[in-house]
Design an enzyme around this catalytic site. Structure first.
Site, PDB file in Angstrom:
ATOM      1  N   GLU A 196       0.828  -1.087  -0.113  1.00 13.42           N
ATOM      2  CA  GLU A 196       0.142  -0.114  -0.016  1.00 13.42           C
ATOM      3  C   GLU A 196       0.714   1.141   0.093  1.00 13.42           C
ATOM      4  O   GLU A 196       0.615   2.474   0.831  1.00 13.42           O
ATOM      5  CB  GLU A 196      -1.035   0.024   1.134  1.00 13.42           C
TER       6      GLU A 196
HETATM    7  C1  LIG Z   1       2.746  -9.579   0.278  1.00 12.39           C
HETATM    8  C2  LIG Z   1       2.380  -8.662  -0.671  1.00 12.39           C
HETATM    9  C3  LIG Z   1       0.802  -8.280  -0.742  1.00 12.39           C
HETATM   10  C4  LIG Z   1       0.660  -7.125  -1.462  1.00 12.39           C
HETATM   11  N1  LIG Z   1      -0.776  -7.135  -1.749  1.00 12.39           N
HETATM   12  C5  LIG Z   1      -1.102  -6.137  -2.710  1.00 12.39           C
HETATM   13  C6  LIG Z   1      -2.526  -6.170  -3.251  1.00 12.39           C
HETATM   14  O1  LIG Z   1      -3.535  -6.808  -2.553  1.00 12.39           O
HETATM   15  N2  LIG Z   1      -2.988  -5.466  -4.228  1.00 12.39           N
HETATM   16  C7  LIG Z   1      -2.071  -4.752  -5.160  1.00 12.39           C
HETATM   17  O2  LIG Z   1      -2.613  -4.215  -5.831  1.00 12.39           O
HETATM   18  N3  LIG Z   1      -0.774  -4.663  -4.478  1.00 12.39           N
HETATM   19  C8  LIG Z   1      -0.224  -5.418  -3.654  1.00 12.39           C
HETATM   20  N4  LIG Z   1       1.027  -5.556  -3.401  1.00 12.39           N
HETATM   21  C9  LIG Z   1       1.944  -4.566  -3.951  1.00 12.39           C
HETATM   22  C10 LIG Z   1       2.624  -3.593  -3.153  1.00 12.39           C
HETATM   23  O3  LIG Z   1       1.684  -2.525  -3.160  1.00 12.39           O
HETATM   24  C11 LIG Z   1       4.086  -3.255  -4.105  1.00 12.39           C
HETATM   25  O4  LIG Z   1       4.943  -4.264  -4.029  1.00 12.39           O
HETATM   26  C12 LIG Z   1       4.439  -1.721  -3.630  1.00 12.39           C
HETATM   27  O5  LIG Z   1       3.579  -0.856  -3.928  1.00 12.39           O
HETATM   28  C13 LIG Z   1       5.913  -1.578  -4.119  1.00 12.39           C
HETATM   29  O6  LIG Z   1       5.765  -1.808  -5.638  1.00 12.39           O
HETATM   30  P1  LIG Z   1       7.153  -2.810  -6.073  1.00 12.39           P
HETATM   31  O7  LIG Z   1       7.079  -3.888  -5.460  1.00 12.39           O
HETATM   32  O8  LIG Z   1       6.703  -3.088  -7.481  1.00 12.39           O
HETATM   33  O9  LIG Z   1       8.229  -2.067  -5.872  1.00 12.39           O
HETATM   34  P2  LIG Z   1       9.183  -0.789  -6.876  1.00 12.39           P
HETATM   35  O10 LIG Z   1       7.922  -0.029  -7.199  1.00 12.39           O
HETATM   36  O11 LIG Z   1       9.910  -1.528  -7.748  1.00 12.39           O
HETATM   37  O12 LIG Z   1      10.131  -0.217  -5.849  1.00 12.39           O
HETATM   38  C14 LIG Z   1      11.285  -0.710  -5.501  1.00 12.39           C
HETATM   39  C15 LIG Z   1      12.127   0.044  -4.648  1.00 12.39           C
HETATM   40  O13 LIG Z   1      12.241   1.443  -5.109  1.00 12.39           O
HETATM   41  C16 LIG Z   1      11.742   2.306  -4.226  1.00 12.39           C
HETATM   42  N5  LIG Z   1      11.081   3.528  -5.160  1.00 12.39           N
HETATM   43  C17 LIG Z   1      10.406   3.211  -6.426  1.00 12.39           C
HETATM   44  N6  LIG Z   1      10.036   4.604  -6.776  1.00 12.39           N
HETATM   45  C18 LIG Z   1      10.808   5.354  -6.076  1.00 12.39           C
HETATM   46  C19 LIG Z   1      10.644   6.722  -6.023  1.00 12.39           C
HETATM   47  N7  LIG Z   1      10.207   7.681  -7.077  1.00 12.39           N
HETATM   48  N8  LIG Z   1      11.447   7.467  -5.138  1.00 12.39           N
HETATM   49  C20 LIG Z   1      12.079   6.807  -4.195  1.00 12.39           C
HETATM   50  N9  LIG Z   1      11.985   5.508  -3.993  1.00 12.39           N
HETATM   51  C21 LIG Z   1      11.441   4.813  -5.247  1.00 12.39           C
HETATM   52  C22 LIG Z   1      10.683   1.669  -3.581  1.00 12.39           C
HETATM   53  O14 LIG Z   1      10.217   2.419  -2.524  1.00 12.39           O
HETATM   54  C23 LIG Z   1      11.277   0.571  -3.138  1.00 12.39           C
HETATM   55  O15 LIG Z   1      12.221   0.486  -2.000  1.00 12.39           O
HETATM   56  C24 LIG Z   1       1.472  -6.482  -2.346  1.00 12.39           C
HETATM   57  C25 LIG Z   1       2.904  -6.578  -2.212  1.00 12.39           C
HETATM   58  C26 LIG Z   1       3.234  -7.441  -1.446  1.00 12.39           C
HETATM   59  C27 LIG Z   1       4.738  -7.828  -1.370  1.00 12.39           C
END
Ligand SMILES: Cc1cc2nc3c(=O)[nH]c(=O)nc-3n(C[C@H](O)[C@H](O)[C@H](O)COP(=O)(O)OP(=O)(O)OC[C@H]3O[C@@H](n4cnc5c(N)ncnc54)[C@H](O)[C@@H]3O)c2cc1C
Length: 380
Positions: free
Chosen positions: A363
């Site tokens: 989230e």
């Molecule tokens: C167990 C689990 C349950 C989940 N449940 C749901 C769900 O029910 N529905 C749903 O839609 N999603 C769900 N998610 C997805 C979750 O919301 C995303 O994993 C999260 O938003 C991060 O996206 P990403 O994993 O693609 O990481 P990325 O966006 O690739 O980020 C990787 C890293 O880069 C950093 N980063 C990215 N952009 C920036 C920026 N502009 N400035 C600084 N730092 C940055 C991030 O903070 C992170 O540290 C779930 C995730 C998990 C692991």
């Protein structure tokens, strides 16, 4: 200012506490080990009204306020966040959105069974290449006249298998970027939907996380939520409220770990005295208590703003960032206070530490909360 809870709020808090401490605790370690969805507990909590606790009674919900929601999520999360995440997703990301932005027909058909806890909901925003950058949606919802044709993949979806009702975010007009995104109610058993494997996670292992694939899934036109192109705004709005739930979850994980560490520190002896009598341990407990109390204020303030129809997006981002970050710190210290016993499963604190990590990621990561907060500070 009034720091007192109402009788109703106290009653809900007590009901969640009783269920968590009497029932959830019994098989929490086993569920974590087996990564088994807590179906029995979700059914019981649905029966107690928690899955639709904030939904208007007119639509089958409990009509409770966001403060009660924070109190309930905190109590459940003290024991098992794989359970509280179901309560949070259903209330905030699915039910609330349909209640506020859905049509009466959508509320009748989908919200009522969700609010009564007969069905579970899931929120499908994230994709393999659209996480923090949620506006880069690649899942397409092509407008075919009477229906939309859905194609694409969603990632990391909580409740993906156990839910019957999905709220799916997808792109209809790529040239309009985020303004071309729509939100849809999609029935999970629609032809063309398939699930990836159950994710083998570090923490919250018994929550039900899968990727979801859509291949030529027909979604009736009347299942679109809001105006054409409203989907991204829908997602951001429900996440503002969802973050109150995840902040409360992080708070619960921290306070659950603290309770265990406090108790243990009064029992465990080293150098001829209980370890709480060593100032290094007493000061750790003091630091943990201060952080937990501050997190609790953040959560309750965000909830209070929501209950009073005041802007709460920044407050919920602050609550989530702070509570998630301190949950990681507090649970790590709780393990430290337990010494070697903290490193094994029997004492629960290592599980709470693993669970805490997720609250900094989903989230909106802690970094994304900082973007939300700093942007609000920097705008005129
Ligand atoms: C167990 C689990 C349950 C989940 N449940 C749901 C769900 O029910 N529905 C749903 O839609 N999603 C769900 N998610 C997805 C979750 O919301 C995303 O994993 C999260 O938003 C991060 O996206 P990403 O994993 O693609 O990481 P990325 O966006 O690739 O980020 C990787 C890293 O880069 C950093 N980063 C990215 N952009 C920036 C920026 N502009 N400035 C600084 N730092 C940055 C991030 O903070 C992170 O540290 C779930 C995730 C998990 C692991």
């Amino acid at each position: 200012m009034n720091f007192e809870f109402t009788e109703e709020q106290k009653m809900i808090q007590q009901a969640a506490k009783d269920y968590a401490q009497r029932e959830l605790i019994k098989d929490a370690i086993e569920r974590d080990e087996k990564a088994e969805f807590p179906a029995k507990h979700i059914k019981n909590l649905a029966g107690l009204g928690f899955l639709g606790m904030m939904t208007d009674p007119k639509y089958g919900g409990g009509g409770m306020d966001a403060i009660s929601y924070v109190l309930a999520i905190e109590e459940l999360s003290k024991v098992d966040s794989s359970v509280s995440v179901v309560v949070s997703v259903c209330n905030s990301l699915v039910n609330w959105g349909i209640e506020i932005y859905g049509t009466e027909e959508q509320k009748e058909k989908y919200l009522k069974p969700l609010a009564r806890g007969e069905k579970i909901g899931a929120f499908l925003l994230s994709e393999p290449e659209a996480g923090s950058d949620a506006s880069s949606q690649r899942t397409m919802a092509e407008d075919k006249g009477d229906y939309y044709l859905l194609n694409g993949t969603k990632n990391w979806i909580s409740n993906a298998n156990s839910a019957s009702t999905y709220v799916v975010i997808a792109q209809t007009y790529p040239e309009k970027k985020y303004r071309g995104i729509n939100a849809f109610i999609v029935e999970k058993d629609s032809p063309g939907i398939s699930l990836g494997k159950h994710e083998d996670k570090m923490g919250m292992r018994s929550s039900d996380t899968h990727s979801v694939m859509f291949t030529d899934v027909k979604v009736p036109k009347e299942n679109r939520i809001g105006e054409d192109g409203f989907g991204f705004k829908y997602a951001m709005k429900v996440l503002d409220g969802g973050r109150i739930g995840i902040a409360a979850q992080a708070l619960g994980i921290a306070s659950g770990a603290f309770d265990l560490a406090l108790k243990y520190s009064k029992e465990r002896k080293a150098f001829g005295t209980e370890i709480c009598n060593h100032q290094a341990i007493a000061f750790k407990l003091s630091d943990m208590a201060v952080k937990i109390e501050a997190a609790r204020f953040f959560c309750l303030k965000a909830a209070w703003l929501k209950d009073n129809n005041m802007p709460y997006g920044i407050a919920s981002a602050m609550a989530k960032q702070y509570s998630a970050d301190i949950a990681m710190e507090v649970t790590t210290e709780a393990v430290q206070i337990h010494g070697g016993y903290g490193y094994v499963k029997e004492y629960h604190v290592e599980r709470l530490m693993r669970d805490a990590k997720l609250t900094q990621i989903y989230e909106g990561t802690s970094e994304i909360q900082k973007i939300v907060i700093s942007r609000s500070l920097l705008k005129d």
